[in-house]
Design an enzyme around this catalytic site. Structure first.
Site, PDB file in Angstrom:
ATOM      1  N   HIS A 218       0.864  -1.186   0.000  1.00 31.32           N
ATOM      2  CA  HIS A 218       0.000   0.000   0.000  1.00 31.32           C
ATOM      3  C   HIS A 218       0.904   1.240   0.000  1.00 31.32           C
ATOM      4  O   HIS A 218       1.868   1.306   0.764  1.00 31.32           O
ATOM      5  CB  HIS A 218      -0.892  -0.026   1.244  1.00 31.32           C
ATOM      6  CG  HIS A 218      -1.830   1.135   1.313  1.00 31.32           C
ATOM      7  ND1 HIS A 218      -2.965   1.219   0.538  1.00 31.32           N
ATOM      8  CD2 HIS A 218      -1.792   2.271   2.051  1.00 31.32           C
ATOM      9  CE1 HIS A 218      -3.588   2.360   0.801  1.00 31.32           C
ATOM     10  NE2 HIS A 218      -2.895   3.018   1.717  1.00 31.32           N
TER      11      HIS A 218
ATOM     12  N   GLU B  18       8.638   0.980  -3.313  1.00 36.68           N
ATOM     13  CA  GLU B  18       7.809  -0.239  -3.349  1.00 36.68           C
ATOM     14  C   GLU B  18       8.573  -1.364  -4.045  1.00 36.68           C
ATOM     15  O   GLU B  18       8.536  -2.517  -3.633  1.00 36.68           O
ATOM     16  CB  GLU B  18       6.489   0.026  -4.078  1.00 36.68           C
ATOM     17  CG  GLU B  18       5.580   0.999  -3.361  1.00 36.68           C
ATOM     18  CD  GLU B  18       4.250   1.194  -4.072  1.00 36.68           C
ATOM     19  OE1 GLU B  18       3.707   0.230  -4.635  1.00 36.68           O
ATOM     20  OE2 GLU B  18       3.739   2.329  -4.071  1.00 36.68           O
TER      21      GLU B  18
HETATM   22  C1  GRF Z   1       1.109   0.683  -6.233  1.00 29.91           C
HETATM   23  O1  GRF Z   1       1.296   2.002  -5.818  1.00 29.91           O
HETATM   24  C2  GRF Z   1       0.616  -0.162  -5.084  1.00 29.91           C
HETATM   25  O2  GRF Z   1       1.133   0.210  -3.840  1.00 29.91           O
HETATM   26  C3  GRF Z   1      -0.855   0.105  -5.128  1.00 29.91           C
HETATM   27  O3  GRF Z   1      -1.178   0.149  -6.506  1.00 29.91           O
HETATM   28  C4  GRF Z   1      -0.023   0.552  -7.256  1.00 29.91           C
HETATM   29  C5  GRF Z   1       0.230  -0.513  -8.283  1.00 29.91           C
HETATM   30  O4  GRF Z   1       1.230  -0.152  -9.181  1.00 29.91           O
HETATM   31  N1  GRF Z   1      -1.585  -0.875  -4.362  1.00 29.91           N
HETATM   32  P1  GRF Z   1       1.819  -1.242 -10.198  1.00 29.91           P
HETATM   33  O5  GRF Z   1       0.646  -1.839 -10.974  1.00 29.91           O
HETATM   34  O6  GRF Z   1       2.574  -2.264  -9.410  1.00 29.91           O
HETATM   35  O7  GRF Z   1       2.718  -0.434 -11.110  1.00 29.91           O
END
Ligand code: GRF
Length: 224
Positions: free
Chosen positions: A115, A180
């Site tokens: 998240h 992330e």
């Molecule tokens: C990310 O920011 C994740 O944290 C959220 O949705 C986004 C997905 O991005 N839950 P991706 O599809 O991995 O580029």
């Protein structure tokens, strides 16, 4: 040398799948202790499906729109696919769909999510703008176990980024997304290595992880 058993992952997506790509890249390292056995999307045109196929991973999609029987029936179909794939861990990576309580129960302790906020602040959608509107000076991302209440399960790892003058939601999202991509593969490694445990209060401990591992996921920390 005997073949090492890797943790099998099912990665659930709805969109572009840049987190999926980070996990695919991590899995390409021979010593990474996990492998993806299924990419699944609720959006038939999710860009991430192609990323999976390019990496020779089984990629499936079932549209949730108008699915007969509603959310429970849909989630049961998803669970069946995951079970057939032999996955040990279900990784939500931009899966923009609420999962039913029975799905969470079925995959209890085997279901994680990422998240783009420092939980428990800013749950739900629109979180980058919400962080800017609140005037916070630090933002970040969280990997957590999934419980029925949205964005609320035990926190496994977080990474912090600064909020900078002139930021808009897009710039902040990009800065967080970069983190992330570091944090998610690292957490999956810890889980695969059996280092992650949760106590009765929902506090997560990562056993025997070198300090450098934490610095790796969190640019706010110094290694050593
Ligand atoms: C990310 O920011 C994740 O944290 C959220 O949705 C986004 C997905 O991005 N839950 P991706 O599809 O991995 O580029």
């Amino acid at each position: 040398m005997g073949k090492v058993t890797k943790l099998k992952l099912a990665v659930l997506i709805s969109g572009g799948g840049s987190n999926l790509q980070a996990i695919i890249d991590a899995c390409n390292a021979p010593d990474y202790p996990a492998e993806i056995v299924l990419v699944f999307s609720n959006q038939l045109d999710a860009g991430g499906l192609e990323r999976g196929r390019k990496a020779d991973i089984r990629a499936e999609a079932i549209s949730h729109k108008g699915y007969p029987g509603g959310r429970e029936a849909y989630d049961n179909a998803v669970s069946t696919l995951i079970e057939e794939s032999g996955a040990d861990l279900v990784v939500l990576a931009g899966y923009l769909r609420l999962v039913s309580e029975s799905f969470v129960t079925r995959w209890k302790d085997k279901l994680i999510n990422i998240h783009p906020s420092l939980l428990p602040s800013f749950k739900g959608l629109g979180v980058h703008q919400a962080a800017l509107d609140a005037g916070v000076k630090f933002a970040g991302c969280t990997v957590h176990y999934v419980v029925p209440e949205v964005d609320s399960g035990p926190i496994i790892a977080q990474a912090v980024v600064p909020v900078l003058p002139g930021d808009d939601a897009g710039k902040l999202a990009q800065r967080i997304l970069k983190q992330e991509h570091r944090i998610y593969p690292q957490v999956i490694r810890w889980i695969a290595e059996g280092r992650v445990s949760v106590d009765a209060k929902g506090i997560v401990t990562v056993a025997d992880a070198p300090k450098a591992d934490f610095a790796e996921i969190n640019p706010a920390l110094e290694p050593g």
